[in-house]
Design a protein around this motif. Structure first.
Motif, PDB file in Angstrom:
ATOM      1  N   THR A 265      53.549  38.237  37.015  1.00 27.26           N
ATOM      2  CA  THR A 265      52.588  38.307  35.904  1.00 27.26           C
ATOM      3  C   THR A 265      53.293  38.697  34.607  1.00 27.26           C
ATOM      4  OG1 THR A 265      51.062  39.176  37.591  1.00 27.26           O
ATOM      5  CG2 THR A 265      50.237  39.063  35.346  1.00 27.26           C
ATOM      6  N   SER A 288      48.124  33.485  38.031  1.00 26.30           N
ATOM      7  CA  SER A 288      48.828  34.724  38.372  1.00 26.30           C
ATOM      8  C   SER A 288      49.850  35.121  37.312  1.00 26.30           C
ATOM      9  CB  SER A 288      49.539  34.580  39.718  1.00 26.30           C
ATOM     10  OG  SER A 288      50.509  33.545  39.672  1.00 26.30           O
ATOM     11  N   GLU A 292      47.176  39.838  37.290  1.00 26.04           N
ATOM     12  CA  GLU A 292      47.716  40.299  38.565  1.00 26.04           C
ATOM     13  C   GLU A 292      46.753  40.069  39.727  1.00 26.04           C
ATOM     14  OE1 GLU A 292      48.752  44.369  38.097  1.00 26.04           O
ATOM     15  OE2 GLU A 292      50.610  43.958  37.010  1.00 26.04           O
ATOM     16  N   HIS A 294      45.279  37.562  40.552  1.00 32.03           N
ATOM     17  CA  HIS A 294      45.398  36.220  41.105  1.00 32.03           C
ATOM     18  C   HIS A 294      46.707  36.021  41.878  1.00 32.03           C
ATOM     19  CE1 HIS A 294      42.174  35.503  38.199  1.00 32.03           C
ATOM     20  NE2 HIS A 294      41.886  34.426  38.897  1.00 32.03           N
ATOM     21  N   ARG A 295      47.458  37.089  42.054  1.00 31.44           N
ATOM     22  CA  ARG A 295      48.673  36.954  42.848  1.00 31.44           C
ATOM     23  C   ARG A 295      48.327  36.619  44.296  1.00 31.44           C
ATOM     24  NH1 ARG A 295      52.260  42.255  41.209  1.00 31.44           N
ATOM     25  NH2 ARG A 295      52.751  41.685  39.062  1.00 31.44           N
ATOM     26  N   LYS A 298      49.266  40.771  47.038  1.00 31.93           N
ATOM     27  CA  LYS A 298      49.097  41.922  46.161  1.00 31.93           C
ATOM     28  C   LYS A 298      49.802  43.125  46.775  1.00 31.93           C
ATOM     29  CE  LYS A 298      44.627  40.318  44.424  1.00 31.93           C
ATOM     30  NZ  LYS A 298      44.670  39.058  45.159  1.00 31.93           N
TER      31      LYS A 298
END
Length: 310
Positions: A265, A288, A292, A294-295, A298
């Protein structure tokens, strides 16, 4: 013997057994687990007790076997009385030895486990400290590379450091406006053509800058450490550095950088208003790269993977 006498005898016997059992337990616990860590006092009491019992038996036998012809019987009496007692004490000592050895082994095992954990923590701490020392040195060198940049302009004052990136952004935007204006603003070929012309002029400064920044980010990625270290790198990048990096990632030369941008990100702090088109914020990168949440995977600040709900 009346019922009352029998009951009194049983009660008295139980009381004696209770007192003897209580005293024996105290002696046994004092022997296997002494308060001061020293069993010598308990062993001394046990030895004195055994000697007293042996002497008492011998005196009793001597008083009851006065004639010399009864010495054989006396010997049998003493041996038959004392030997089981001494055998019991030997057995008791063996049990005490086993218990003490078990406690010693348990304590040694616990101490070894603690020492192993302490050693592992120490090694991890040394590795982390070595990593942090290297990282901070690399960050300092990165800032040195930025501060040594300069842009000499004919009719205006010279720009230094991060101020150069704002001027570069303007230059890149001009190239983008001139490159295939009939193509859609989100067309990758248009962006790539503009960046190629721009980069030819600024290769001397940006080539070194991007190579070092890429290796700095790869160093953190290869270390497998907490993402908070990557946030330190993000905090070093100014708004216009992010813009130049944004468009660099969309070129063949910056394709590998795009992977890290989306993984960590890197454009979390990028102001989309200073991009060349508002539509560039959408579609050119995975979300992403900006958010963050959309990572795909995680992690928390300690680097632990956060499980996602099914």
């Amino acid at each position: 013997m009346s019922v009352g006498q029998i009951v009194a005898l049983l009660v008295g016997g139980c009381a004696v057994l209770y007192l003897v059992n209580r005293a024996a337990r105290k002696i046994f616990h004092a022997l296997v687990q002494p308060k001061g860590g020293d069993s010598s006092t308990s062993l001394y009491i046990l030895a004195i007790t055994a000697l007293t019992v042996a002497l008492a038996v011998m005196v009793f036998g001597y008083l009851n076997f006065e004639k010399i012809e009864n010495l054989g019987t006396f010997g049998d009496f003493v041996g038959g009385t004392i030997n089981p007692f001494l055998t019991f004490l030997t057995f008791l000592g063996l049990i005490a030895t086993i218990i003490i050895q078990q406690k010693a082994n348990s304590a040694a095992s616990e101490a070894a486990t603690k020492a192993e954990i302490a050693l592992a923590d120490q090694i991890a701490s040394q590795k982390r400290q070595s990593f942090e020392n290297t990282l901070f040195a690399m960050l300092e060198l990165h800032n040195t590379i930025v501060t040594q940049m300069d842009v000499h302009r004919k009719t205006m004052e010279t720009l230094y450091g991060r101020d150069c990136f704002k001027h570069m952004t303007t230059q890149l935007q001009n190239h983008w406006k001139e490159a295939s204006p009939k193509r859609p603003v989100n067309n990758p070929a248009r962006i790539n053509a503009a960046y190629k012309q721009f980069y030819e002029k600024w290769r001397k400064d940006l080539g070194h800058y991007f190579r070092y920044l890429y290796n700095l980010i790869r160093f953190i990625d290869n270390a497998g450490v907490s993402p908070r270290y990557m946030k330190l790198v993000r905090a070093q990048l100014s708004d216009y550095e992010l813009v130049i990096l944004f468009y660099n990632c969309l070129t063949p030369a910056g394709f590998k950088f795009k992977h890290y941008a989306e993984k960590y990100t890197l454009f979390d702090n990028l102001d989309s208003a200073i991009l060349f088109s508002k539509t560039h914020r959408n579609g050119l990168f995975d979300e992403s790269a900006f958010d963050e949440s959309h990572r795909p995977i995680k992690v928390d600040d300690k680097g632990n993977v956060i499980p996602t709900s099914p």
